[in-house]
Design an enzyme around this catalytic site. Structure first.
Site, PDB file in Angstrom:
ATOM      1  CG  LEU A  12      39.303-139.251  -0.482  1.00 52.34           C
ATOM      2  CD1 LEU A  12      39.244-140.778  -0.624  1.00 52.34           C
ATOM      3  CD2 LEU A  12      39.620-138.619  -1.830  1.00 52.34           C
ATOM      4  CG  HIS A  13      34.679-133.845  -1.111  1.00 56.78           C
ATOM      5  ND1 HIS A  13      34.096-134.075  -2.341  1.00 56.78           N
ATOM      6  CD2 HIS A  13      35.723-133.007  -1.350  1.00 56.78           C
ATOM      7  CE1 HIS A  13      34.734-133.393  -3.276  1.00 56.78           C
ATOM      8  NE2 HIS A  13      35.749-132.742  -2.707  1.00 56.78           N
TER       9      HIS A  13
ATOM     10  CG  HIS B 258      37.231-136.884  -3.690  1.00 62.01           C
ATOM     11  ND1 HIS B 258      37.250-136.023  -2.613  1.00 62.01           N
ATOM     12  CD2 HIS B 258      38.099-136.363  -4.592  1.00 62.01           C
ATOM     13  CE1 HIS B 258      38.102-135.029  -2.858  1.00 62.01           C
ATOM     14  NE2 HIS B 258      38.617-135.207  -4.047  1.00 62.01           N
TER      15      HIS B 258
ATOM     16  N   GLY C   2      36.406-135.246 -12.368  1.00 60.10           N
ATOM     17  CA  GLY C   2      35.200-134.458 -12.125  1.00 60.10           C
ATOM     18  C   GLY C   2      35.086-133.267 -13.052  1.00 60.10           C
ATOM     19  CD  GLN C   3      32.178-130.648 -16.846  1.00 57.01           C
ATOM     20  OE1 GLN C   3      32.523-131.668 -17.463  1.00 57.01           O
ATOM     21  NE2 GLN C   3      32.357-129.425 -17.313  1.00 57.01           N
TER      22      GLN C   3
ATOM     23  CD  GLN D 283      42.236-131.777 -12.682  1.00 57.57           C
ATOM     24  OE1 GLN D 283      42.989-131.107 -11.982  1.00 57.57           O
ATOM     25  NE2 GLN D 283      41.442-132.693 -12.162  1.00 57.57           N
TER      26      GLN D 283
HETATM   27  P1  AMP Z   1      41.042-133.232  -6.004  1.00 57.65           P
HETATM   28  O1  AMP Z   1      41.232-134.184  -4.872  1.00 57.65           O
HETATM   29  O2  AMP Z   1      40.445-131.917  -5.599  1.00 57.65           O
HETATM   30  O3  AMP Z   1      42.264-133.092  -6.877  1.00 57.65           O
HETATM   31  O4  AMP Z   1      39.938-133.877  -6.935  1.00 57.65           O
HETATM   32  C1  AMP Z   1      40.064-135.189  -7.409  1.00 57.65           C
HETATM   33  C2  AMP Z   1      38.977-135.444  -8.428  1.00 57.65           C
HETATM   34  O5  AMP Z   1      37.703-135.256  -7.817  1.00 57.65           O
HETATM   35  C3  AMP Z   1      39.046-134.480  -9.620  1.00 57.65           C
HETATM   36  O6  AMP Z   1      38.762-135.197 -10.814  1.00 57.65           O
HETATM   37  C4  AMP Z   1      37.954-133.492  -9.299  1.00 57.65           C
HETATM   38  O7  AMP Z   1      37.408-132.872 -10.448  1.00 57.65           O
HETATM   39  C5  AMP Z   1      36.939-134.367  -8.604  1.00 57.65           C
HETATM   40  N1  AMP Z   1      36.051-133.561  -7.760  1.00 57.65           N
HETATM   41  C6  AMP Z   1      36.402-132.626  -6.841  1.00 57.65           C
HETATM   42  N2  AMP Z   1      35.309-132.052  -6.312  1.00 57.65           N
HETATM   43  C7  AMP Z   1      34.233-132.635  -6.899  1.00 57.65           C
HETATM   44  C8  AMP Z   1      32.815-132.477  -6.792  1.00 57.65           C
HETATM   45  N3  AMP Z   1      32.267-131.592  -5.961  1.00 57.65           N
HETATM   46  N4  AMP Z   1      32.021-133.256  -7.569  1.00 57.65           N
HETATM   47  C9  AMP Z   1      32.561-134.159  -8.425  1.00 57.65           C
HETATM   48  N5  AMP Z   1      33.877-134.372  -8.571  1.00 57.65           N
HETATM   49  C10 AMP Z   1      34.709-133.610  -7.828  1.00 57.65           C
END
Ligand code: AMP
Length: 278
Positions: A30-31, A34, A144-145, A150
Site C-alpha cells: 500500500l502507498h 491506496h 482508482g482512476q 479497470q
Molecule cells: P492495486 O493494489 O494496484 O491493485 O490497486 C488497488 C486500487 O488502488 C485500484 O483501484 C487502483 O486503481 C488504486 N490505485 C493504484 N495506484 C493509485 C494511485 N497512484 N492513485 C490512486 N489510486 C491508485
C-alpha cells in the site's frame, strides 16, 4: 477500534456491523494512492473493509505474480492509520477451489487497449472483484482512476449484472515530479525512475493540445524523445466508457492512456481530458 483481519466469509460476517460498508480492493504494497482510496471510503461509509489479495487470475504466465511486492505487516499499519475497520486477506487456495469452472468475461472491452497486451487480465480482475463483492457485500466500492480501463469495466459489470453497489472513482495520486504512484515503482532503479517520468510528461504534453491528432502526436513525440530505455506498448486516446479510440470529431471526456516497459517494469498511466467542448 481494533483492526480486524478476516480470512473467510465467516470472519467477514462476524466483523460486520450495522450501517453502510465500503470496500477498497487492493493487492497490497500500500502507498499514498491506496491511502487516498481508504480515506474516501472512510468519509462515505460506516465501516471500511480493505481487501489485500494478489490475484493470480489476473497475471499472465510471463508477468510478475511471484515477485509482486508483498508487505502485509506494513499494509496493516497503513490500514490502521487510515481508520479501516477490517482487512480481508484470504488465501488463494480458499478463494479459488481446484475444480472451479465459472468466471466473469470482460467482453470486447476487456480485449482492447490494456487488454490487447494482457489477454485474460480483465476477466481475472472482474472475477475476483465480483467474488469480493459477494463475500464482503459492500454498499459501495472505491477504485482508482489510475487503472482507468479497470474502473470502466467494473462500472460496466455493475450495470450489466445489476450489482447493487455504488462505484466511486478516485483521482490518481502522483509524486511531486508527476510519476503516478504504483506498487511496481519500487522495482525501478534510479535511472529507470528518471526515464519513467516520460509517461506523465507525455500525458501532460498531450493534454495541452486540442484535437485528437495533435494530442496523440504531442504525447508520442515526448515518448519518442525519451529514448531506448522505454518500450511503449500503447498510447491510446479513448472514450472512457468503452475504451474505443476516439475520432477527430469526438466531443466530451476522453482518456489519454499509456503503457510502457521501463527496464523490467511495466508501468501504466492516464489523464482525462475534454475534447471539442461546446
Ligand atoms: P492495486 O493494489 O494496484 O491493485 O490497486 C488497488 C486500487 O488502488 C485500484 O483501484 C487502483 O486503481 C488504486 N490505485 C493504484 N495506484 C493509485 C494511485 N497512484 N492513485 C490512486 N489510486 C491508485
Amino acid at each position: 477500534m481494533e483492526l480486524i483481519v478476516a480470512k473467510s466469509r465467516e470472519d467477514l460476517v462476524k466483523a460486520r456491523r450495522d450501517g453502510t460498508v465500503a470496500l477498497v480492493p487492493t493487492m497490497g504494497a500500500l502507498h499514498e494512492g491506496h491511502r487516498s482510496l481508504i480515506r474516501q471510503a472512510r468519509v462515505r461509509a460506516d465501516q471500511v473493509v480493505v481487501s489485500i489479495f494478489v490475484n493470480p487470475l489476473q497475471f499472465g504466465p510471463s508477468e510478475d505474480f511471484s515477485r509482486y511486492p508483498r508487505t502485509f505487516d506494513a499494509d496493516l499499519d497503513v490500514c490502521r492509520a487510515e481508520g479501516a475497520d477490517v482487512v480481508f486477506h484470504p488465501d488463494a487456495d480458499d478463494l479459488y477451489s481446484a475444480d472451479r469452472q465459472v468466471g466473469v468475461s470482460a467482453g470486447e472491452m476487456g480485449r482492447v487497449v490494456e487488454g490487447a497486451f494482457r489477454p485474460g487480465h480483465f476477466d481475472g480482475v472482474l472475477t475476483v472483484v465480483l467474488k469480493l463483492f459477494n463475500l464482503v457485500q459492500p454498499d459501495l466500492a472505491v477504485f482508482g482512476q489510475k487503472d482507468a480501463q479497470q474502473l470502466a469495466l467494473i462500472r460496466r459489470m455493475v450495470a450489466d449484472l445489476d450489482l447493487p453497489i455504488e462505484i466511486l472513482g478516485a483521482p490518481t495520486v502522483r509524486e511531486p515530479d508527476g510519476l503516478a504512484l504504483s506498487s511496481r515503482n519500487r522495482y525501478l532503479s534510479e535511472d529507470d525512475r528518471r526515464v519513467a517520468l516520460a509517461l506523465s510528461r507525455a500525458l501532460r504534453a498531450g493534454a495541452a493540445r486540442l484535437t485528437p491528432a495533435e494530442i496523440r502526436a504531442a504525447a508520442r513525440e515526448v515518448l519518442d524523445e525519451a529514448g531506448p530505455g522505454i518500450d511503449v506498448d500503447y498510447l491510446a486516446l479513448v472514450d472512457p466508457a468503452t475504451f474505443a479510440e476516439v475520432s477527430e470529431s469526438f466531443a466530451g471526456m476522453a482518456v489519454l492512456a499509456v503503457a510502457a516497459h521501463v527496464g523490467a517494469t511495466r508501468l501504466i498511466d492516464n489523464v482525462t481530458l475534454t475534447l471539442n467542448p461546446a
